[in-house]
Every structure is written in structure tokens, then in C-alpha cells.
Write a protein that holds these residues in place. Structure first.
Motif: not given
Length: 373
Positions: A96-105, A179-181, A187-192
Motif C-alpha cells: 500500500l502507498a505512503a502519502s504522496g507515493d503516486q506511482g508504482f516504481g 506499507g510505509y507511513s 496495511a495494519a487495518m487491512v490485515g486486521a
């Protein structure tokens, strides 16, 4: 606070969030992670393109209709890149994306070294990011609080749906989410929310968004005057927004069904997210907490290897979970355009054959299930 966090926080203050104010106030008031948890998880139909060799493995582009029906038309189609090893497939993580991580790279490059261990990646593009961004939105600065709520709700529902799709349709026997940040919190909520055992590795996660806006270096990013109605002070509207954001907390949800396969990776000198939030998640779950001697920015620059190791360890611990065995769906992995054998799903070792390395001997703390915060 790490010096890099302070410098980076000052540099990004020009991108103000919530220039359109609250947006749909009724939607904001109705935001509740427990309601999202109770929403029926409908199967998704991921449409995959032909694979191509990239990032050291086989990459496929995928799209599916978001389970979040309140999104604007530009964001309704979710996009994901699937990166799989050419050989044996031990498991797949949703990134999952961190804030501002708009691409996939960035996340694909982070996942590359894991291919050698047989671990693939499903990299999800957030609603309101990249190709799913409204025309009026500049970069990642969402225009309203309602937009932020919808982005979080969509990521939660899409991440949960992807975990099930990877397990049931793709045939991956071990799945996880990381995921980061901001991506770490989601990610924590999805995993839960996953109804079956998954590996959960949130990195530098906030427990709830209010802590980031209350005291971190991002506290000046919201356009506070645009949120204040006539007669309201900035202080009163700040407290109103923080109180609303505090409801979207990891502690509102139960622990993952198999917390032994959850590892919270904390950043000890973080200036964006209070380290106490990371400890709070681990205590709520009764899960392992690993500290990185770094700030929010320096952890990405210097400690990616430790993050990947936490993912491998969490995935390995799933071998002890009460997972039902599933027949691999090899046809989902076959690609006639790429002249290579389809990745084989690794069989779970039996109890006697399971490796007994140091990672498996690391169990969660003696305090098994502390009371919820």
C-alpha cells in the motif's frame, strides 16, 4: 526527531491539503472503520494484461472495479501491478502507498530483492493518486477532508479484496500486506480485517491520522483557514478535524486472526509519526515490535533490508497458522506471451520439515492480549 525529517517537513509545506474545505460533511461524519469492516467483502474480478519481464520478474498490469462505490468516476477503476518471480512462488504481499507515493516504481523497486526468496508483490494505486486523481487536484494534495476519507476507505476495501483474490483466484497459499507511513496504518487495518491468517508488516505506521496532524512536522500541511466556517476559529476547527481523524484508529478493529504473523516495524527517531503510535499498535495486537534506529526519511534510505527481513519472517510464521490447504490456480499465472514456465506455488512444509531458523523461534511477547486502548 531526525534532522532529515525536519528538513523534509519544511520542504513539503507548499502542498496544502483540503483547499476545498470539508467537502461532504455528512460523509465525513459517517466515517467509521467498524462499518467498513462489516461491509460484505464481494469478490473482485482482476483483469490482467500479458506479462513482461521487468524488475527481475514477470510484471502484469491489473484493473478491477473498486468495492468503494462512493468514489468519483475518475477513481472507480482500481489499478494494480503484479510482480511475480519466474520460479517458485512462496507468497505475495499487497503493498500500500505512503502519502504522496503516486506511482508504482518505488514500491516495485523495493519488492525486487524479495523475488529471489520467491515472494511476489501486488502494488496498489490509491484512489485520488496517479491515474485515479481528479483533474483539479494538484499532485497528492487531496482537495477536501471527504476526499481523504474516501481514499482511506477505498484503500481499506481494495486491499482486503486483493488479499482474498491473491489467495482464492491466484492460488497464492501465503499472502500478506505491508506499507510505509500512511500505507503502514492502512496495511495494519487491512490485515486486521482479513478473515484468514495473513502476514501483516506495517512500517512506521500511525495508529490514527490525528497524531500526525497534531504534533508532527506535517501539522502545518492542512489548509486550516479553508476548514473554518464563519465565526469559527482555526483552533476550534483543528480540534474538530483531529477528533474526527482519531476515530479512524487501528485500535478500533480487532487484532489480526493470527497475530503471530504480524510484525510492527517502528522508527525510533520519527518526526512525522510518534513512535508511541507504533508501540500502541503492537501492544493492541500482542505482536512483535522491531525498532529501526532512524527517522521517517532516513529509514527509507538506510533500512530497507530490515523491512524486507520482517516481511520474510512474518510470511514464514504463517506456516504454523491453521491455514486450509488450497489447490494452486496455475492457469491464473500462465502467460503465453512470456516463454517461461508458470511460477509454481510452493507447498507448505509439514511440521517435521518446516525450517527451524531464528526467525521461527522469535515469538511475540509474553503479554499475549493486552486490553484495548
Amino acid at each position: 526527531m531526525h534532522l532529515l525529517d525536519l528538513i523534509f517537513g519544511v520542504a513539503i509545506r507548499g502542498h496544502r491539503f483540503f483547499e476545498d474545505g470539508w467537502g461532504d460533511r455528512a460523509l465525513c461524519a459517517a466515517a467509521d472503520p467498524e462499518l467498513l469492516l462489516r461491509r460484505r467483502a464481494r469478490p473482485i474480478d482482476v483483469r490482467l494484461t500479458a506479462g513482461k519481464r521487468a524488475h527481475g520478474g514477470i510484471v502484469r498490469d491489473g484493473t478491477f472495479e473498486s468495492p468503494e462505490e462512493r468514489l468519483p468516476p475518475c477513481a472507480c477503476t482500481a489499478r494494480v501491478k503484479l510482480l511475480l518471480p519466474e520460479g517458485e512462488l512462496r507468497g505475495v504481499f499487497v503493498h500500500l502507498a505512503a502519502s504522496g507515493d503516486q506511482g508504482f516504481g518505488m514500491r516495485l523497486r523495493f519488492a525486487e530483492p524479495l523475488l529471489a526468496q520467491g515472494v511476489g508483490a501486488a502494488v496498489l494505486e490509491n484512489a485520488y493518486y496517479g491515474a485515479r486523481r481528479p483533474d483539479a487536484q494538484l499532485r497528492h494534495a487531496v482537495r477536501s477532508v471527504a476526499d481523504m476519507h474516501l481514499m482511506a476507505a477505498a484503500t481499506f476495501l481494495e486491499g482486503r479484496a486483493l488479499l482474498r483474490w491473491l489467495r482464492d483466484a491466484l492460488g497464492a497459499e501465503r499472502v500478506g500486506v505491508t506499507g510505509y507511513s500512511m500505507g503502514g496504518q492502512l496495511a495494519a487495518m487491512v490485515g486486521a480485517a482479513a478473515p484468514f491468517p495473513v502476514a501483516v508488516v506495517p512500517v512506521a505506521p500511525a495508529c490514527s491520522p490525528d497524531s500526525v496532524l497534531r504534533a508532527g512536522v506535517l501539522r502545518h500541511v492542512p489548509s486550516w483557514p479553508k476548514l473554518a466556517a464563519e465565526g469559527e476559529t482555526e483552533e476550534s476547527v483543528r480540534e474538530s478535524l483531529l477528533a474526527m481523524a482519531a476515530q479512524f484508529s487501528v485500535t478500533c478493529l480487532p487484532a489480526p486472526v493470527y497475530p503471530e504473523a504480524a510484525i510492527v516495524v517502528g522508527t525510533a527517531s520519527d518526526g512525522f509519526v510518534p513512535p508511541s503510535d507504533m508501540r500502541r499498535i503492537a501492544e493492541h495486537w500482542g505482536a512483535e515490535l522491531r525498532w529501526l534506529p532512524a527517522g521517517h526519511v532516513s529509514a527509507i534510505l538506510r533500512h530497507q533490508g530490515a523491512m524486507r527481513q520482517a516481511m520474510l519472517d512474518a510470511l514464514e510464521r504463517l506456516d504454523a497458522a491453521p491455514l486450509p490447504r488450497r489447490r494452486p490456480r496455475r492457469e491464473a499465472l500462465r502467460d503465453d506471451a512470456v516463454k517461461t514456465a508458470p511460477p509454481a506455488i510452493a507447498a507448505r512444509p509439514g511440521r517435521r520439515d518446516r525450517p527451524r531458523g531464528a526467525a521461527l523461534r522469535q515469538r511475540r511477547p509474553a503479554t499475549r492480549r493486552p486490553p484495548r486502548a
